[in-house]
Design a protein around this motif. Structure first.
Motif, PDB file in Angstrom:
ATOM      1  N   MET A   1      39.493  45.123  41.438  1.00 11.24           N
ATOM      2  CA  MET A   1      40.676  44.307  41.675  1.00 11.24           C
ATOM      3  C   MET A   1      41.204  44.532  43.078  1.00 11.24           C
ATOM      4  N   ASP A   2      41.765  43.462  43.659  1.00 16.28           N
ATOM      5  CA  ASP A   2      42.332  43.542  44.996  1.00 16.28           C
ATOM      6  C   ASP A   2      43.436  42.506  45.109  1.00 16.28           C
ATOM      7  N   PHE A   3      44.295  42.685  46.099  1.00 16.66           N
ATOM      8  CA  PHE A   3      45.336  41.714  46.433  1.00 16.66           C
ATOM      9  C   PHE A   3      45.276  41.466  47.934  1.00 16.66           C
TER      10      PHE A   3
ATOM     11  N   VAL B   1      44.271  29.872  46.878  1.00 20.13           N
ATOM     12  CA  VAL B   1      45.221  30.477  45.943  1.00 20.13           C
ATOM     13  C   VAL B   1      46.315  31.194  46.728  1.00 20.13           C
ATOM     14  N   PRO B   2      47.488  31.358  46.120  1.00 27.88           N
ATOM     15  CA  PRO B   2      48.620  31.947  46.860  1.00 27.88           C
ATOM     16  C   PRO B   2      48.369  33.384  47.276  1.00 27.88           C
ATOM     17  N   ALA B   3      49.078  33.808  48.325  1.00 24.11           N
ATOM     18  CA  ALA B   3      49.086  35.217  48.692  1.00 24.11           C
ATOM     19  C   ALA B   3      49.539  36.050  47.503  1.00 24.11           C
ATOM     20  N   HIS B   4      49.008  37.250  47.390  1.00 24.19           N
ATOM     21  CA  HIS B   4      49.329  38.203  46.321  1.00 24.19           C
ATOM     22  C   HIS B   4      48.796  37.772  44.960  1.00 24.19           C
ATOM     23  N   SER B   5      47.818  36.859  44.955  1.00 27.31           N
ATOM     24  CA  SER B   5      47.076  36.613  43.716  1.00 27.31           C
ATOM     25  C   SER B   5      46.202  37.824  43.428  1.00 27.31           C
ATOM     26  N   LEU B   6      45.931  38.070  42.152  1.00 30.96           N
ATOM     27  CA  LEU B   6      45.011  39.144  41.772  1.00 30.96           C
ATOM     28  C   LEU B   6      43.592  38.640  41.960  1.00 30.96           C
ATOM     29  N   LEU B   7      42.819  39.324  42.808  1.00 29.47           N
ATOM     30  CA  LEU B   7      41.449  38.933  43.134  1.00 29.47           C
ATOM     31  C   LEU B   7      40.503  39.908  42.437  1.00 29.47           C
ATOM     32  N   ILE B   8      39.640  39.394  41.578  1.00 34.37           N
ATOM     33  CA  ILE B   8      38.778  40.242  40.757  1.00 34.37           C
ATOM     34  C   ILE B   8      37.313  40.000  41.111  1.00 34.37           C
ATOM     35  N   VAL B   9      36.645  41.047  41.571  1.00 32.88           N
ATOM     36  CA  VAL B   9      35.194  41.020  41.769  1.00 32.88           C
ATOM     37  C   VAL B   9      34.573  41.410  40.438  1.00 32.88           C
ATOM     38  N   GLU B  10      33.884  40.496  39.805  1.00 37.55           N
ATOM     39  CA  GLU B  10      33.450  40.645  38.416  1.00 37.55           C
ATOM     40  C   GLU B  10      31.938  40.593  38.304  1.00 37.55           C
ATOM     41  N   ASN B  11      31.339  41.711  37.883  1.00 38.97           N
ATOM     42  CA  ASN B  11      29.897  41.752  37.705  1.00 38.97           C
ATOM     43  C   ASN B  11      29.515  41.916  36.235  1.00 38.97           C
ATOM     44  N   ASP B  12      30.510  41.838  35.340  1.00 40.50           N
ATOM     45  CA  ASP B  12      30.218  41.912  33.913  1.00 40.50           C
ATOM     46  C   ASP B  12      29.954  40.535  33.325  1.00 40.50           C
ATOM     47  N   SER B  13      30.246  39.483  34.095  1.00 40.58           N
ATOM     48  CA  SER B  13      29.930  38.119  33.674  1.00 40.58           C
ATOM     49  C   SER B  13      28.604  37.706  34.312  1.00 40.58           C
TER      50      SER B  13
ATOM     51  N   ILE C   1      33.766  35.936  41.698  1.00 40.45           N
ATOM     52  CA  ILE C   1      35.075  36.394  42.134  1.00 40.45           C
ATOM     53  C   ILE C   1      36.112  35.464  41.526  1.00 40.45           C
ATOM     54  N   TYR C   2      37.075  36.052  40.829  1.00 41.51           N
ATOM     55  CA  TYR C   2      38.169  35.309  40.214  1.00 41.51           C
ATOM     56  C   TYR C   2      39.442  35.493  41.033  1.00 41.51           C
ATOM     57  N   ALA C   3      40.289  34.486  41.017  1.00 38.99           N
ATOM     58  CA  ALA C   3      41.683  34.618  41.442  1.00 38.99           C
ATOM     59  C   ALA C   3      42.537  34.410  40.202  1.00 38.99           C
ATOM     60  N   VAL C   4      43.465  35.333  39.964  1.00 38.08           N
ATOM     61  CA  VAL C   4      44.222  35.371  38.721  1.00 38.08           C
ATOM     62  C   VAL C   4      45.709  35.502  39.035  1.00 38.08           C
ATOM     63  N   ASP C   5      46.542  34.879  38.217  1.00 42.91           N
ATOM     64  CA  ASP C   5      47.995  35.073  38.315  1.00 42.91           C
ATOM     65  C   ASP C   5      48.301  36.480  37.803  1.00 42.91           C
ATOM     66  N   PRO C   6      48.858  37.366  38.644  1.00 40.80           N
ATOM     67  CA  PRO C   6      49.057  38.752  38.213  1.00 40.80           C
ATOM     68  C   PRO C   6      50.137  38.929  37.157  1.00 40.80           C
ATOM     69  N   SER C   7      50.949  37.897  36.920  1.00 41.65           N
ATOM     70  CA  SER C   7      52.014  38.037  35.930  1.00 41.65           C
ATOM     71  C   SER C   7      51.515  37.861  34.510  1.00 41.65           C
TER      72      SER C   7
END
Length: 330
Positions: free
Chosen positions: A91-93, A105-117, A122-128
């Motif tokens: 995970m990164d921001f 995607v907006p600044a401060h989105s949760l950025l997920i490097v995903e190798n289990d899929s 790479i996903y961008a996710v709403d951190p809330s």
């Protein structure tokens, strides 16, 4: 106030100008400030830190959820993991908007490097709440087996850790392109190995900082693969390192571990040096930088657009520059 945008970073690509001293010897000035042991899980494989909310995000091995904590270790909530379970993710921001799969995607989105899929993505996710905002798949034989990754503000790309080959790959999340790669053990560097592992890109110098649960040191490398030193943190009581997330505003690093602890280290340079260092000599904040900001502000140049709302040069930009200037260069 929080500085939320850095444009025109003065990072020399291909060089290592580490602001934490020490080279291959000692802790490099890093200090263990605190730690906590979350009661909600055990071994962790990844961690992220949101500077906008001062929240720590961790993933426990095999969990379908991402757990979120306050900086003192207080449990706050969970959000769903886009690809539930597994232990090859990170995970990164980013403090700026990021293009993921053609969606900015907006600044401060949760950025997920995903190798289990399958395929890795790479996903961008709403951190809330964990809502998926965008994703980009990476297909083909050239894609490594990633356990970590971080966004480079200076280059606008992601760097990922391929634990299987002990390589780092630079990738473009806007279209799924593999841009290049280099080994984590270049000639002349001591032995070092990825297993449960991660890397983070420090905004202040643009360099990469690597961790692995098989190592007691944090390895520094340039974005072109030059070895910059190994900083021994085992003597600080830090072990089992599986993930790293840097608070670029304070120069603190958050470390997840396979032993169930979250560690907070200080001693990295904050990003003020990059934001405010607008005129030679680079690495020194002085009246030349003040003059450079005033000139850029009056002519409405992007490099002076440091505060929200972006695209408007106003008091917010002046305050952001002052905040960064006061943070100083190490």
């Amino acid at each position: 106030m929080k500085c939320t945008q850095i444009i025109g970073a003065a990072v020399a690509a291909g060089s290592v100008s580490l602001a934490i001293a020490g080279g291959a010897v000692g802790t490099g000035g890093l200090l263990l400030e605190s730690s906590f042991n979350p009661a909600e899980g055990g071994s962790m494989n990844s961690i992220g830190f949101n500077t906008q909310t001062d929240e720590v995000f961790v993933h426990f091995n095999g969990s379908a959820s991402i757990h979120v904590y306050a900086t003192d270790g207080t449990f706050l909530r969970t959000i769903p993991k886009p690809a539930p379970g597994g232990n090859d993710d990170d995970m990164d921001f980013a403090s700026v908007p990021v293009d993921v799969g053609g969606v900015v995607v907006p600044a401060h989105s949760l950025l997920i490097v995903e190798n289990d899929s399958d395929p890795p993505r790479i996903y961008a996710v709403d951190p809330s709440d964990g809502t998926v905002l965008a994703q980009q798949a990476f297909e083909g034989a050239a894609v490594g087996q990633w356990t970590g990754g971080g966004y480079s503000l200076a280059r606008g790309t992601f760097f990922t850790s391929d634990w299987n080959r002990n390589f780092i790959q630079e990738v473009d999340a806007s279209d799924g392109t593999i841009l290049g790669e280099f080994p984590i053990r270049p000639a002349g560097s001591p032995a070092w190995d990825f297993f449960y592992s991660d890397l983070e890109v420090l905004d202040a110098d643009g360099n990469l900082y690597l961790v692995s649960d098989s190592q007691t040191s944090i390895r520094a490398m340039s974005p072109t693969g030059v070895w910059g030193g190994d900083f021994q943190v085992g003597s600080l009581g830090v072990s089992g390192m599986s993930g790293i997330a840097i608070d670029d505003e304070t120069g603190e690093a958050w470390i997840s571990s396979q032993n169930g602890n979250v560690y907070r280290l200080s001693g990295f340079p904050p990003d003020g040096c990059v934001i405010a260092d607008l005129a030679p000599p680079l690495g020194v904040l002085d009246l030349n930088d003040v003059g450079g900001f005033v000139s850029a502000f009056l002519s409405q140049q992007p490099i002076a657009d440091l505060g929200e709302p972006f695209g408007i040069w106003d008091l917010g930009d002046i305050l952001a520059f002052i905040d960064a200037f006061q943070a100083g260069c190490p």
